[in-house]
Design a protein around this motif. Structure first.
Motif, PDB file in Angstrom:
ATOM      1  N   GLY A  49       0.614 -10.978   2.230  1.00 37.35           N
ATOM      2  CA  GLY A  49       0.221 -10.231   1.042  1.00 37.35           C
ATOM      3  C   GLY A  49      -0.640  -9.016   1.345  1.00 37.35           C
ATOM      4  O   GLY A  49      -1.318  -8.494   0.464  1.00 37.35           O
ATOM      5  N   ARG A  50      -0.590  -8.532   2.568  1.00 34.57           N
ATOM      6  CA  ARG A  50      -1.405  -7.393   3.002  1.00 34.57           C
ATOM      7  C   ARG A  50      -0.559  -6.117   3.055  1.00 34.57           C
ATOM      8  O   ARG A  50      -0.422  -5.467   4.074  1.00 34.57           O
ATOM      9  CB  ARG A  50      -2.021  -7.708   4.362  1.00 34.57           C
ATOM     10  CG  ARG A  50      -2.942  -8.914   4.326  1.00 34.57           C
ATOM     11  CD  ARG A  50      -3.394  -9.392   5.708  1.00 34.57           C
ATOM     12  NE  ARG A  50      -3.637  -8.318   6.644  1.00 34.57           N
ATOM     13  CZ  ARG A  50      -3.223  -8.332   7.918  1.00 34.57           C
ATOM     14  NH1 ARG A  50      -2.553  -9.355   8.394  1.00 34.57           N
ATOM     15  NH2 ARG A  50      -3.507  -7.323   8.718  1.00 34.57           N
ATOM     16  N   ARG A  51      -0.001  -5.757   1.911  1.00 36.26           N
ATOM     17  CA  ARG A  51       0.899  -4.613   1.825  1.00 36.26           C
ATOM     18  C   ARG A  51       0.191  -3.320   2.217  1.00 36.26           C
ATOM     19  O   ARG A  51       0.747  -2.481   2.924  1.00 36.26           O
ATOM     20  CB  ARG A  51       1.483  -4.518   0.424  1.00 36.26           C
ATOM     21  CG  ARG A  51       2.278  -5.761   0.034  1.00 36.26           C
ATOM     22  CD  ARG A  51       2.772  -5.671  -1.402  1.00 36.26           C
ATOM     23  NE  ARG A  51       3.961  -4.851  -1.502  1.00 36.26           N
ATOM     24  CZ  ARG A  51       5.197  -5.267  -1.192  1.00 36.26           C
ATOM     25  NH1 ARG A  51       5.407  -6.494  -0.768  1.00 36.26           N
ATOM     26  NH2 ARG A  51       6.216  -4.456  -1.313  1.00 36.26           N
ATOM     27  N   TYR A  80       4.647  -5.691  10.628  1.00 38.88           N
ATOM     28  CA  TYR A  80       4.934  -5.482   9.208  1.00 38.88           C
ATOM     29  C   TYR A  80       5.240  -6.801   8.513  1.00 38.88           C
ATOM     30  O   TYR A  80       4.707  -7.088   7.438  1.00 38.88           O
ATOM     31  CB  TYR A  80       6.136  -4.550   9.007  1.00 38.88           C
ATOM     32  CG  TYR A  80       5.961  -3.150   9.501  1.00 38.88           C
ATOM     33  CD1 TYR A  80       4.793  -2.429   9.275  1.00 38.88           C
ATOM     34  CD2 TYR A  80       6.990  -2.512  10.182  1.00 38.88           C
ATOM     35  CE1 TYR A  80       4.653  -1.125   9.725  1.00 38.88           C
ATOM     36  CE2 TYR A  80       6.863  -1.212  10.635  1.00 38.88           C
ATOM     37  CZ  TYR A  80       5.698  -0.528  10.400  1.00 38.88           C
ATOM     38  OH  TYR A  80       5.572   0.758  10.849  1.00 38.88           O
ATOM     39  N   ILE A  97       3.154  -8.378   5.416  1.00 41.18           N
ATOM     40  CA  ILE A  97       3.802  -8.547   4.111  1.00 41.18           C
ATOM     41  C   ILE A  97       3.764 -10.020   3.705  1.00 41.18           C
ATOM     42  O   ILE A  97       3.447 -10.348   2.557  1.00 41.18           O
ATOM     43  CB  ILE A  97       5.255  -8.007   4.131  1.00 41.18           C
ATOM     44  CG1 ILE A  97       5.268  -6.494   4.379  1.00 41.18           C
ATOM     45  CG2 ILE A  97       5.992  -8.366   2.853  1.00 41.18           C
ATOM     46  CD1 ILE A  97       4.519  -5.653   3.367  1.00 41.18           C
ATOM     47  N   ALA A 103       6.205  -1.258   0.690  1.00 42.98           N
ATOM     48  CA  ALA A 103       5.775  -1.583   2.053  1.00 42.98           C
ATOM     49  C   ALA A 103       6.741  -2.524   2.770  1.00 42.98           C
ATOM     50  O   ALA A 103       6.898  -2.442   3.987  1.00 42.98           O
ATOM     51  CB  ALA A 103       4.370  -2.183   2.043  1.00 42.98           C
ATOM     52  N   HIS A 104       7.401  -3.389   2.019  1.00 47.02           N
ATOM     53  CA  HIS A 104       8.337  -4.332   2.645  1.00 47.02           C
ATOM     54  C   HIS A 104       9.509  -3.620   3.318  1.00 47.02           C
ATOM     55  O   HIS A 104      10.165  -4.187   4.179  1.00 47.02           O
ATOM     56  CB  HIS A 104       8.849  -5.338   1.607  1.00 47.02           C
ATOM     57  CG  HIS A 104       9.608  -4.704   0.487  1.00 47.02           C
ATOM     58  ND1 HIS A 104       8.974  -4.068  -0.560  1.00 47.02           N
ATOM     59  CD2 HIS A 104      10.935  -4.572   0.289  1.00 47.02           C
ATOM     60  CE1 HIS A 104       9.889  -3.594  -1.385  1.00 47.02           C
ATOM     61  NE2 HIS A 104      11.079  -3.876  -0.892  1.00 47.02           N
ATOM     62  N   GLU A 155       2.388   1.055  -1.523  1.00 44.95           N
ATOM     63  CA  GLU A 155       2.269  -0.381  -1.246  1.00 44.95           C
ATOM     64  C   GLU A 155       3.471  -1.151  -1.796  1.00 44.95           C
ATOM     65  O   GLU A 155       3.925  -2.113  -1.185  1.00 44.95           O
ATOM     66  CB  GLU A 155       0.988  -0.953  -1.850  1.00 44.95           C
ATOM     67  CG  GLU A 155      -0.252  -0.666  -1.055  1.00 44.95           C
ATOM     68  CD  GLU A 155      -1.467  -1.391  -1.625  1.00 44.95           C
ATOM     69  OE1 GLU A 155      -1.435  -1.871  -2.778  1.00 44.95           O
ATOM     70  OE2 GLU A 155      -2.468  -1.475  -0.888  1.00 44.95           O
ATOM     71  N   ALA A 203      -0.064  -2.992   5.869  1.00 45.14           N
ATOM     72  CA  ALA A 203       1.214  -2.605   6.486  1.00 45.14           C
ATOM     73  C   ALA A 203       1.411  -1.098   6.405  1.00 45.14           C
ATOM     74  O   ALA A 203       1.821  -0.460   7.376  1.00 45.14           O
ATOM     75  CB  ALA A 203       2.365  -3.347   5.808  1.00 45.14           C
TER      76      ALA A 203
END
Length: 133
Positions: free
Chosen positions: A17-19, A10, A14, A54-55, A51, A22
């Protein structure tokens, strides 16, 4: 059990920038949705909001990795608890039954035809009945 490196996965996605990736990883590798889920999901109106959070997947993974025995944790819940699940996603019914069984005062209601996005017209009477005692 989810992949042991899920937190790192994850955080890497993140940071890059690939939310969406993830979220896809969570849905397919952790939840167990079929790989083709991603194609349909990314075109849904709710995808952008998913999205956007996502973090938080890495936070959740850290917390849940410390729960080695969920049934023992659930057994500590003494208050009457209602666990709902729909039949549209078969594994949710299995999980709901296991969770309710693990609680001293757990009850389960399986909602026919419902998925993760429960129709309030189906859910409301179930909640009303539970809270009315």
């Amino acid at each position: 059990k989810p992949p042991t490196d899920q937190v790192e996965q994850y955080e890497t996605m993140i940071a890059e920038g690939r939310r969406g990736d993830a979220v896809e990883y969570f849905m397919t590798k952790v939840v167990g949705m079929p790989d083709e889920f991603d194609t349909k999901a990314r075109s849904q109106p709710w995808w952008g909001a998913t999205e956007a959070i996502a973090h938080t997947l890495s936070y959740d993974a850290r917390i849940m990795s410390s729960v080695d025995e969920p049934a023992k944790l659930a057994a500590r819940v003494k208050v009457p608890t209602l666990v709902n699940a729909g039949t549209a996603v078969p594994w949710m019914s299995v999980a709901a039954n296991a969770l309710a069984d693990a609680m001293p005062n757990g009850e389960v209601r399986i909602l026919k035809g419902q998925s993760h996005d429960v129709d309030m017209n189906v859910l409301a009477p179930v909640l009303k009945e539970f809270f009315a005692g």
